[in-house]
Design an enzyme around this catalytic site. Structure first.
Site, PDB file in Angstrom:
ATOM      1  N   ARG A  17       0.836  -1.189   0.000  1.00 57.83           N
ATOM      2  CA  ARG A  17       0.000   0.000   0.000  1.00 57.83           C
ATOM      3  C   ARG A  17       0.877   1.246   0.000  1.00 57.83           C
ATOM      4  O   ARG A  17       2.029   1.221   0.461  1.00 57.83           O
ATOM      5  CB  ARG A  17      -0.924  -0.001   1.213  1.00 57.83           C
ATOM      6  CG  ARG A  17      -1.987  -1.077   1.142  1.00 57.83           C
ATOM      7  CD  ARG A  17      -2.830  -1.125   2.393  1.00 57.83           C
ATOM      8  NE  ARG A  17      -3.934  -2.047   2.192  1.00 57.83           N
ATOM      9  CZ  ARG A  17      -5.107  -1.723   1.673  1.00 57.83           C
ATOM     10  NH1 ARG A  17      -5.343  -0.473   1.310  1.00 57.83           N
ATOM     11  NH2 ARG A  17      -6.052  -2.623   1.504  1.00 57.83           N
ATOM     12  N   HIS A  29      -3.501   3.444  -5.866  1.00 61.96           N
ATOM     13  CA  HIS A  29      -3.770   2.078  -5.422  1.00 61.96           C
ATOM     14  C   HIS A  29      -3.840   1.108  -6.606  1.00 61.96           C
ATOM     15  O   HIS A  29      -3.701  -0.112  -6.423  1.00 61.96           O
ATOM     16  CB  HIS A  29      -5.070   2.041  -4.625  1.00 61.96           C
ATOM     17  CG  HIS A  29      -5.213   0.820  -3.771  1.00 61.96           C
ATOM     18  ND1 HIS A  29      -4.339   0.507  -2.746  1.00 61.96           N
ATOM     19  CD2 HIS A  29      -6.118  -0.187  -3.798  1.00 61.96           C
ATOM     20  CE1 HIS A  29      -4.701  -0.628  -2.175  1.00 61.96           C
ATOM     21  NE2 HIS A  29      -5.786  -1.066  -2.793  1.00 61.96           N
ATOM     22  N   TYR A  87      -8.342  -7.275  -7.819  1.00 61.01           N
ATOM     23  CA  TYR A  87      -7.195  -6.539  -8.348  1.00 61.01           C
ATOM     24  C   TYR A  87      -6.746  -7.056  -9.717  1.00 61.01           C
ATOM     25  O   TYR A  87      -5.920  -6.435 -10.368  1.00 61.01           O
ATOM     26  CB  TYR A  87      -6.002  -6.655  -7.381  1.00 61.01           C
ATOM     27  CG  TYR A  87      -6.154  -5.866  -6.114  1.00 61.01           C
ATOM     28  CD1 TYR A  87      -5.563  -4.620  -5.967  1.00 61.01           C
ATOM     29  CD2 TYR A  87      -6.890  -6.367  -5.044  1.00 61.01           C
ATOM     30  CE1 TYR A  87      -5.695  -3.892  -4.799  1.00 61.01           C
ATOM     31  CE2 TYR A  87      -7.035  -5.646  -3.875  1.00 61.01           C
ATOM     32  CZ  TYR A  87      -6.438  -4.417  -3.762  1.00 61.01           C
ATOM     33  OH  TYR A  87      -6.570  -3.703  -2.595  1.00 61.01           O
ATOM     34  N   LYS A 125      -1.326  -2.796   6.471  1.00 66.41           N
ATOM     35  CA  LYS A 125      -2.679  -2.649   6.998  1.00 66.41           C
ATOM     36  C   LYS A 125      -2.982  -3.727   8.028  1.00 66.41           C
ATOM     37  O   LYS A 125      -2.645  -4.888   7.853  1.00 66.41           O
ATOM     38  CB  LYS A 125      -3.688  -2.730   5.845  1.00 66.41           C
ATOM     39  CG  LYS A 125      -5.127  -2.469   6.260  1.00 66.41           C
ATOM     40  CD  LYS A 125      -6.049  -2.550   5.062  1.00 66.41           C
ATOM     41  CE  LYS A 125      -7.489  -2.282   5.467  1.00 66.41           C
ATOM     42  NZ  LYS A 125      -8.424  -2.403   4.320  1.00 66.41           N
ATOM     43  N   HIS A 144      -3.307 -10.759   0.830  1.00 69.31           N
ATOM     44  CA  HIS A 144      -4.745 -10.807   1.079  1.00 69.31           C
ATOM     45  C   HIS A 144      -5.110 -12.023   1.929  1.00 69.31           C
ATOM     46  O   HIS A 144      -4.423 -13.051   1.875  1.00 69.31           O
ATOM     47  CB  HIS A 144      -5.514 -10.863  -0.241  1.00 69.31           C
ATOM     48  CG  HIS A 144      -5.350  -9.640  -1.068  1.00 69.31           C
ATOM     49  ND1 HIS A 144      -5.168  -9.679  -2.440  1.00 69.31           N
ATOM     50  CD2 HIS A 144      -5.310  -8.325  -0.729  1.00 69.31           C
ATOM     51  CE1 HIS A 144      -5.042  -8.444  -2.901  1.00 69.31           C
ATOM     52  NE2 HIS A 144      -5.131  -7.613  -1.875  1.00 69.31           N
TER      53      HIS A 144
END
Length: 358
Positions: free
Chosen positions: A178, A268, A304, A206, A295
């Protein structure tokens, strides 16, 4: 006999809210998993800013108070107050996604405060207000070729930190980190992997997850140009860059390259390039693509990806398929070389391993 009044802490509600915000700031910060960045150099995270804005707005609208003036009684909230707050946000023109995010921020604050304010907080009230229905709008996807064009355009045309912006884009498409994590990568977060001669980058991304990936020695040497360009030794690889400046740079670059704004190409979008690349070059291994994107499930990974439905290798097709091997025996050496020059990396590596083990 009267019940004893439970003594609260001596400090104000505001101090406890600050504790919640500091906790969010630390959890969302990125850096090497073995040590955090010193507070003197750590930036206030966007996550904290969002939570702080949501909290201030709520108490200002519902209680008519600044957070610094709150007392325990102000933490009592009813179903009607929450419903009225949602209505207020709708009238302000906020989309459902944003309203849901704000309500989640508030519930997380109240969950944090509940232990010390049991006499004032009833978390079940948040379950009385249903989440608003939303339509997920994906950012637009991009390719490695287009991303490399953007990187080169920034290098040629941006006035401030052109080399750094170029390498940021190249770093983003290779790591699938990110933006906030990339901006916090330090030189000491990049360590040599002696077994391969390449480098491992480790950050806290994250959800406070430790994330690691590899970068080629060739690209690492490209990054070292940033050290040569700066007269002062810097801790951060992308020292001085911000999300805002990068967004403005991307907007200008899209305009110069003729990329229409309605494509919703954002910073992103670069995350998906590496995910696509791994999927295509791993023999369509969805789990490898999931690992690249960091993920928890493949459904997120597929958002994505730009892959199309391919039924050629499905069980319903291949179980009854008979392959004619004659073309294999009739092929020339040039045919084999041409094939493997264009094959995915997994197939190529398997063939080279087979040849070396003969």
């Amino acid at each position: 006999m009267q019940n004893k009044v439970k003594q609260l802490k001596n400090y104000a509600v505001y101090d406890d809210i600050e504790g919640f915000l500091i906790n969010k700031d630390i959890r969302s910060s990125s850096g090497n998993s073995n040590y955090m960045m010193p507070s003197s150099t750590r930036r206030v995270s966007n996550t904290r800013k969002n939570y702080e804005g949501d909290i201030k707005q709520f108490f200002s609208v519902i209680k008519g108070k600044d957070v610094k003036s709150l007392v325990p009684d102000d933490l009592v909230v009813s179903k009607s107050e929450l419903s009225n707050y949602v209505k207020y946000l709708q009238e302000k023109g906020l989309v459902n996604n944003s309203i849901n995010r704000k309500m989640t921020s508030l519930k997380m604050l109240y969950t944090y405060l509940e232990h010390d304010y049991k006499d004032y907080i009833d978390l079940s009230v948040f379950n009385t207000v249903e989440r608003l229905k939303t339509v997920t709008k994906n950012w637009d996807k991009t390719t490695q070729t287009e991303a490399e064009r953007i990187a080169q355009d920034m290098y040629i045309n941006e006035r401030q930190k052109p080399l750094m912006k170029k390498l940021f884009v190249k770093f983003a498409i290779r790591t699938s980190f990110r933006v906030s994590a990339i901006l916090r990568v330090r030189w000491k977060d990049i360590q040599l992997d002696e077994s391969t001669g390449h480098y491992i980058v480790t950050v806290i991304d994250k959800g406070s997850q430790v994330v690691s990936t590899g970068i080629n020695q060739v690209f690492y040497e490209e990054l070292l140009q940033l050290k040569e360009e700066d007269d002062i030794e810097t801790e951060l690889v992308f020292q001085g860059l911000s999300e805002q400046s990068l967004r403005h740079s991307l907007k200008r670059s899209k305009k110069r390259l003729g990329i229409p704004p309605e494509r919703e190409l954002v910073l992103h979008s670069f995350k998906g390039v590496g995910i696509d690349y791994v999927y295509e070059n791993s023999g369509h291994d969805l789990l490898a693509a999931k690992e690249q994107g960091n993920h928890k499930n493949t459904l997120t990974t597929e958002r994505y990806m730009s892959r199309k439905i391919d039924i050629a290798n499905s069980a319903g097709v291949t179980m009854d398929e008979k392959i004619d091997l004659n073309p294999l025996y009739e092929a020339t050496q040039e045919d084999f070389i041409s094939f493997f020059e264009n094959a995915d990396l997994v197939t190529l590596k398997k063939f080279i391993k087979h040849v070396n083990e003969r």
